[in-house]
Design a protein around this motif. Sequence first.
Motif, PDB file in Angstrom:
ATOM      1  N   PRO A  76       0.829  -1.206   0.000  1.00 36.20           N
ATOM      2  CA  PRO A  76       0.000   0.000   0.000  1.00 36.20           C
ATOM      3  C   PRO A  76       0.863   1.256   0.000  1.00 36.20           C
ATOM      4  CG  PRO A  76      -0.693  -1.562   1.703  1.00 36.20           C
ATOM      5  CD  PRO A  76       0.618  -2.043   1.185  1.00 36.20           C
ATOM      6  N   SER A  77       0.319   2.325  -0.532  1.00 36.83           N
ATOM      7  CA  SER A  77       1.018   3.599  -0.517  1.00 36.83           C
ATOM      8  C   SER A  77       1.071   4.137   0.905  1.00 36.83           C
ATOM      9  CB  SER A  77       0.299   4.605  -1.424  1.00 36.83           C
ATOM     10  OG  SER A  77       0.281   4.135  -2.759  1.00 36.83           O
ATOM     11  N   GLU A 112       9.201   4.972   3.837  1.00 38.86           N
ATOM     12  CA  GLU A 112       9.734   6.202   3.257  1.00 38.86           C
ATOM     13  C   GLU A 112      10.226   7.109   4.381  1.00 38.86           C
ATOM     14  OE1 GLU A 112       7.500   8.158  -0.092  1.00 38.86           O
ATOM     15  OE2 GLU A 112       7.338   9.771   1.388  1.00 38.86           O
ATOM     16  N   VAL A 113      11.389   7.754   4.161  1.00 39.97           N
ATOM     17  CA  VAL A 113      11.915   8.715   5.121  1.00 39.97           C
ATOM     18  C   VAL A 113      12.277   9.985   4.372  1.00 39.97           C
ATOM     19  CG1 VAL A 113      13.655   9.230   6.880  1.00 39.97           C
ATOM     20  CG2 VAL A 113      12.889   6.869   6.541  1.00 39.97           C
ATOM     21  N   PRO A 132      13.548  19.203   0.739  1.00 42.87           N
ATOM     22  CA  PRO A 132      13.339  17.862   1.295  1.00 42.87           C
ATOM     23  C   PRO A 132      14.003  16.788   0.435  1.00 42.87           C
ATOM     24  CG  PRO A 132      11.283  19.110   1.246  1.00 42.87           C
ATOM     25  CD  PRO A 132      12.276  19.900   0.463  1.00 42.87           C
ATOM     26  N   ARG A 133      14.558  15.799   1.096  1.00 44.50           N
ATOM     27  CA  ARG A 133      15.169  14.654   0.414  1.00 44.50           C
ATOM     28  C   ARG A 133      14.459  13.400   0.901  1.00 44.50           C
ATOM     29  NH1 ARG A 133      21.133  16.589   2.119  1.00 44.50           N
ATOM     30  NH2 ARG A 133      19.858  17.209   3.901  1.00 44.50           N
ATOM     31  N   THR A 134      13.905  12.630  -0.016  1.00 43.15           N
ATOM     32  CA  THR A 134      13.094  11.469   0.349  1.00 43.15           C
ATOM     33  C   THR A 134      13.806  10.182  -0.026  1.00 43.15           C
ATOM     34  OG1 THR A 134      11.033  12.704   0.119  1.00 43.15           O
ATOM     35  CG2 THR A 134      10.893  10.306   0.017  1.00 43.15           C
ATOM     36  N   LEU A 135      13.963   9.305   0.941  1.00 46.43           N
ATOM     37  CA  LEU A 135      14.616   8.013   0.765  1.00 46.43           C
ATOM     38  C   LEU A 135      13.559   6.922   0.740  1.00 46.43           C
ATOM     39  CD1 LEU A 135      17.399   6.479   0.754  1.00 46.43           C
ATOM     40  CD2 LEU A 135      17.098   6.255   3.228  1.00 46.43           C
ATOM     41  N   THR A 136      13.615   6.075  -0.283  1.00 54.88           N
ATOM     42  CA  THR A 136      12.666   4.960  -0.389  1.00 54.88           C
ATOM     43  C   THR A 136      13.365   3.608  -0.403  1.00 54.88           C
ATOM     44  OG1 THR A 136      12.682   5.152  -2.813  1.00 54.88           O
ATOM     45  CG2 THR A 136      10.962   6.356  -1.615  1.00 54.88           C
ATOM     46  N   THR A 137      14.688   3.586  -0.368  1.00 54.36           N
ATOM     47  CA  THR A 137      15.450   2.328  -0.313  1.00 54.36           C
ATOM     48  C   THR A 137      16.283   2.318   0.966  1.00 54.36           C
ATOM     49  OG1 THR A 137      17.294   3.277  -1.574  1.00 54.36           O
ATOM     50  CG2 THR A 137      15.571   2.166  -2.820  1.00 54.36           C
ATOM     51  N   PRO A 185       2.573   2.557   5.653  1.00 55.13           N
ATOM     52  CA  PRO A 185       1.360   2.192   4.898  1.00 55.13           C
ATOM     53  C   PRO A 185       0.136   2.029   5.780  1.00 55.13           C
ATOM     54  CG  PRO A 185       2.770   0.274   5.166  1.00 55.13           C
ATOM     55  CD  PRO A 185       3.536   1.437   5.734  1.00 55.13           C
ATOM     56  N   ASP A 186       0.317   1.948   7.100  1.00 51.93           N
ATOM     57  CA  ASP A 186      -0.813   1.625   7.978  1.00 51.93           C
ATOM     58  C   ASP A 186      -0.949   2.577   9.159  1.00 51.93           C
ATOM     59  OD1 ASP A 186       1.526   0.876   9.171  1.00 51.93           O
ATOM     60  OD2 ASP A 186       0.878  -1.159   9.700  1.00 51.93           O
ATOM     61  N   ARG A 187      -0.253   3.723   9.126  1.00 47.70           N
ATOM     62  CA  ARG A 187      -0.380   4.689  10.206  1.00 47.70           C
ATOM     63  C   ARG A 187       0.049   6.058   9.698  1.00 47.70           C
ATOM     64  NH1 ARG A 187       2.009   3.347  14.999  1.00 47.70           N
ATOM     65  NH2 ARG A 187       2.122   1.129  14.471  1.00 47.70           N
TER      66      ARG A 187
END
Length: 384
Positions: A76-77, A112-113, A132-137, A185-187
């Motif tokens: 989920p997103s 995601e951070v 902002p810098r977004t990390l997904t890995t 994804p859940d909070r």
Amino acid sequence: MTRDDEDIRGLLAGAVPPLAAPPDRVAEVGVRVRRHRRRMAGGAAAAVALTVGLGVGLPTLVAAPDRDRGAPATTPSPQGAAACPTGFDTRPDLTSVRYGDDEPLVPTGAVEVTSCQVPVGSGPHPASRIGPRTLTTGVDEIVRLLNAQPPTQQDGRGRPLPAGEQMMCTAKATYEETALVLRYPDREPVTVWTDENCRVAVTATHGRGVDFGVIAAFLDRYRAQLAATTDPATVTTPACADTFPVKRMRKNSEDGPLSRIRLNNSDPYLALPTPLIEVTACRYEVRGQTGELVGQQRRRAGADEVRAVLNQALDRPAKSSRCGDWPDYEEPTLFDTLTVADATGETAEFWIRHEPCRSVNGLEALTPELLDVMTDLLGRPPSR
């Protein structure tokens, strides 16, 4: 043939039994085909039975212990927006949150951070600001490091404060503080505020002492993510400006050489941590208070060979130069700029003075190897 010969032939024919008929190859093939069809029919029936059995049994296995919930087909997103704080009005009071408990600082399961630089006062110089810098890995590793922070505030040597000691904070002037926004994804998102002077990291309810290695880890992973997702064909360096104000060449100028690469670099002593894609060199001769462009070179082939030379010239032992310093400031008559772009798509500038004194970004760093690089790009500069 005589009668005797016929008699002998008859005796021989009677003594040898008749030969068997040649095998019927076509019939044998037919038998094999019929056997193969029977095996295939049996296997198909078994497969159907197995499929039916699995169709009945697997939902029970997958759904257990909650039979009403199946595994999602896709992740989920993340919920909520990764909204960076613009000030400190929403930050909890650093002394009111809980310290020293066993509760994790942040929940696990983040996907995601986002690193946010929250300005203090007027904030940093506009050229040094970063969004902002977004990390997904590698997000799990950042969560692990956040939850491994020391349970209470540490002193300047990484030791916990004595029991009962009040929070100790320095008065170092800072232009910004880092906040990390974690999305799940859940909070709803969770924000972690760090404070450099008090050396703590806090959420809305509790806090830890801070080990800023977590910020370094974020930068390393974010830089790797950029390099992995940036098309080298899109990476380029800006063209040489036709003119260059001489006053910018003064040591410690507020409008000095800009490094966007530095903003994503966790190592203060390594100028260029990522392979270079392109370099652009510009040479200026000074006329009055303006440097005028007299030579330029843009190069991609072999660009990364320049990285080791610059890293060596600007490493930890590099000494500060008095070239271009007050009170006896000497204006340059000839200088170069070298702009590099790395695999993340970011750039960094290096300013090289040749006359009447030599320096690189205010350091005594014009090594023979770096001078050879500039000579290869722009020709030999005048010698002193």
